[in-house]
Design a protein around this motif. Structure first.
Motif, PDB file in Angstrom:
ATOM      1  N   GLU A   1     -15.095 -11.339   3.452  1.00  0.00           N
ATOM      2  CA  GLU A   1     -15.913 -10.134   3.430  1.00  0.00           C
ATOM      3  C   GLU A   1     -15.940  -9.423   2.085  1.00  0.00           C
ATOM      4  OE1 GLU A   1     -14.523  -7.432   6.345  1.00  0.00           O
ATOM      5  OE2 GLU A   1     -12.528  -7.201   5.481  1.00  0.00           O
ATOM      6  N   LEU A   2     -15.138  -9.846   1.121  1.00  0.00           N
ATOM      7  CA  LEU A   2     -15.237  -9.250  -0.214  1.00  0.00           C
ATOM      8  C   LEU A   2     -16.581  -9.545  -0.857  1.00  0.00           C
ATOM      9  CD1 LEU A   2     -11.669  -9.852  -1.703  1.00  0.00           C
ATOM     10  CD2 LEU A   2     -12.547  -7.859  -0.473  1.00  0.00           C
TER      11      LEU A   2
ATOM     12  N   ASN B   1      -6.173  -8.194  -0.793  1.00  0.00           N
ATOM     13  CA  ASN B   1      -4.818  -8.450  -0.283  1.00  0.00           C
ATOM     14  C   ASN B   1      -4.081  -9.520  -1.081  1.00  0.00           C
ATOM     15  OD1 ASN B   1      -2.684  -7.991   1.532  1.00  0.00           O
ATOM     16  ND2 ASN B   1      -3.251  -9.785   2.732  1.00  0.00           N
ATOM     17  N   VAL B   2      -4.777 -10.537  -1.552  1.00  0.00           N
ATOM     18  CA  VAL B   2      -4.151 -11.625  -2.299  1.00  0.00           C
ATOM     19  C   VAL B   2      -5.031 -11.990  -3.485  1.00  0.00           C
ATOM     20  CG1 VAL B   2      -3.440 -14.061  -2.236  1.00  0.00           C
ATOM     21  CG2 VAL B   2      -2.956 -12.571  -0.283  1.00  0.00           C
ATOM     22  N   ILE B   3      -4.389 -12.220  -4.641  1.00  0.00           N
ATOM     23  CA  ILE B   3      -5.078 -12.730  -5.827  1.00  0.00           C
ATOM     24  C   ILE B   3      -4.349 -13.996  -6.287  1.00  0.00           C
ATOM     25  CG2 ILE B   3      -5.852 -12.248  -8.174  1.00  0.00           C
ATOM     26  CD1 ILE B   3      -5.514  -9.253  -7.567  1.00  0.00           C
TER      27      ILE B   3
ATOM     28  N   TYR C   1      -8.851 -12.520  -2.223  1.00  0.00           N
ATOM     29  CA  TYR C   1      -8.947 -12.587  -0.767  1.00  0.00           C
ATOM     30  C   TYR C   1      -8.695 -11.218  -0.132  1.00  0.00           C
ATOM     31  CZ  TYR C   1      -8.238 -17.637  -1.515  1.00  0.00           C
ATOM     32  OH  TYR C   1      -8.335 -18.939  -1.925  1.00  0.00           O
ATOM     33  N   PRO C   2      -9.407 -10.910   0.957  1.00  0.00           N
ATOM     34  CA  PRO C   2      -9.108  -9.700   1.728  1.00  0.00           C
ATOM     35  C   PRO C   2      -8.000  -9.963   2.740  1.00  0.00           C
ATOM     36  CG  PRO C   2     -10.956 -10.806   2.732  1.00  0.00           C
ATOM     37  CD  PRO C   2     -10.563 -11.648   1.537  1.00  0.00           C
TER      38      PRO C   2
ATOM     39  N   LEU D   1      -0.783  -7.863  -1.423  1.00  0.00           N
ATOM     40  CA  LEU D   1      -0.932  -6.658  -2.229  1.00  0.00           C
ATOM     41  C   LEU D   1      -1.233  -5.417  -1.400  1.00  0.00           C
ATOM     42  CD1 LEU D   1      -3.005  -8.181  -5.166  1.00  0.00           C
ATOM     43  CD2 LEU D   1      -0.523  -7.908  -4.971  1.00  0.00           C
ATOM     44  N   ARG D   2      -1.771  -5.603  -0.199  1.00  0.00           N
ATOM     45  CA  ARG D   2      -2.018  -4.436   0.652  1.00  0.00           C
ATOM     46  C   ARG D   2      -0.698  -3.944   1.235  1.00  0.00           C
ATOM     47  NH1 ARG D   2      -5.770  -4.363   6.046  1.00  0.00           N
ATOM     48  NH2 ARG D   2      -3.866  -5.107   7.039  1.00  0.00           N
TER      49      ARG D   2
END
Length: 252
Positions: free
Chosen positions: A11-12, A50-52, A74-75, A88-89
Motif C-alpha cells: 500500500e505504500l 515498517n521495513v527498509i 515495506y509497510p 521501524l514502526r
C-alpha cells in the motif's frame, strides 16, 4: 550525481504517481542524504514505513544513501524477504489509542462507538496534533500526509478512503481491530466511558415517552450524555454488524 534505485511495496504505492507504482525507479541525489529524507521526498510519510532493505540488508531511517543503493520499502503487514528484518514502526499502544485530525470527525464517532479511546479536536493545528500524539502515545490518523511527516509523529496512518464507513473498515484492517471491538462502552460525543445508571438518576433528562417505555440506561461519565436502546442504537448495531461481516472477509 549519485543514483539509488527505489521500489515501494504494497500500500505504500498509494503515495506514488502511477508511473512509479509497483516498479523500481531511479532516484538521483547529489549528497549523502538520510534514507528517511529520501523516502519522504518521494511522498511517503515515515510512519507508514515498517521495513527498509538496502541491497537486501535491513537498515534504519538514519542510513545514508550511497550511489548504486537498491532500496526496498515495506509497510506494516507486508511480507518481507529474509530473516527477522528490523521493524521501524514502534509497538502499538495497548489498549489502542487514536488521535484524529479535523477532516475525520465522523470516523472519530465510529471508533468511539466501537469502544476505542479516540481524541478529536476540530480546531487543533498540526503542531498541536503532533505534540499530543507524541505526549499521549496515540496513533495519529489524518488526511494530511505532511502532518505525518513531522518528526514528533511516530505512529500514524494517512486515511485513504473518502467515505467514513470505508475509512472505518480501512483503519480496522490496518490495526487489526476486529478482536478489540467493545461497542457501546464510550460516548460518541466526548470519548468518555459509559456506565449503567439508575433510571431515577436520569429521569429529568428524559422525554415523556422514553420515561414511560424505557428502563435501562447508560450515562457518559465525562459529559453526562444519556443513552438507551432506541432507533439510533439499532442503527448503530447494524453498522457494527456490517463492519464485523466486512472484516471477516478478505480485503478488497
Amino acid at each position: 550525481m549519485a543514483i539509488a534505485r527505489f521500489r515501494f511495496h504494497a500500500e505504500l504505492n498509494d503515495f506514488l504517481p502511477p508511473e512509479r507504482r509497483e516498479r523500481r525507479f531511479a532516484y538521483p541525489f547529489d549528497r549523502q542524504a538520510a534514507i528517511k529524507d529520501a523516502i519522504e521526498a518521494l511522498g511517503v510519510p515515515h510512519p507508514e514505513v515498517n521495513v527498509i532493505l538496502v541491497d537486501g540488508a535491513s537498515v534504519g531511517f538514519d542510513h545514508r544513501l550511497r550511489d548504486g543503493d537498491r532500496v526496498d520499502v515495506y509497510p506494516a503487514g507486508a511480507a518481507v524477504p529474509g530473516r527477522a528484518p528490523r521493524r521501524l514502526r514502534p509497538p502499538l499502544p495497548h489498549p489502542l489509542r487514536f488521535l484524529l485530525d479535523v477532516h475525520l470527525g465522523r470516523l472519530a464517532r465510529y471508533l468511539r462507538l466501537l469502544g476505542f479511546d479516540c481524541r478529536y479536536h476540530h480546531r487543533a493545528g498540526d503542531a498541536e496534533l503532533a505534540a499530543r500524539a507524541e505526549r499521549e502515545g496515540r496513533i495519529l490518523l489524518t488526511r494530511d500526509r505532511n502532518l505525518l511527516k513531522r518528526k514528533r509523529v511516530a505512529l500514524g496512518r494517512f486515511v485513504r478512503a473518502d467515505d467514513p464507513f470505508i475509512q472505518l473498515e480501512e483503519v480496522a484492517r490496518a490495526f487489526s481491530l476486529l478482536g478489540e471491538l467493545a461497542p457501546f462502552t464510550r460516548c460518541t460525543r466526548c470519548n468518555g466511558r459509559l456506565a449503567s445508571v439508575d433510571k431515577a438518576a436520569v429521569d429529568h433528562h428524559l422525554e415523556p415517552l422514553t420515561r414511560r417505555y424505557v428502563d435501562d440506561f447508560l450515562q457518559c461519565q465525562g459529559c453526562g450524555q444519556v443513552y438507551w436502546h432506541g432507533s439510533h442504537v439499532a442503527h448503530m448495531e447494524a453498522l457494527v454488524d456490517r463492519l464485523r461481516q466486512r472484516l471477516e472477509m478478505p480485503a478488497p
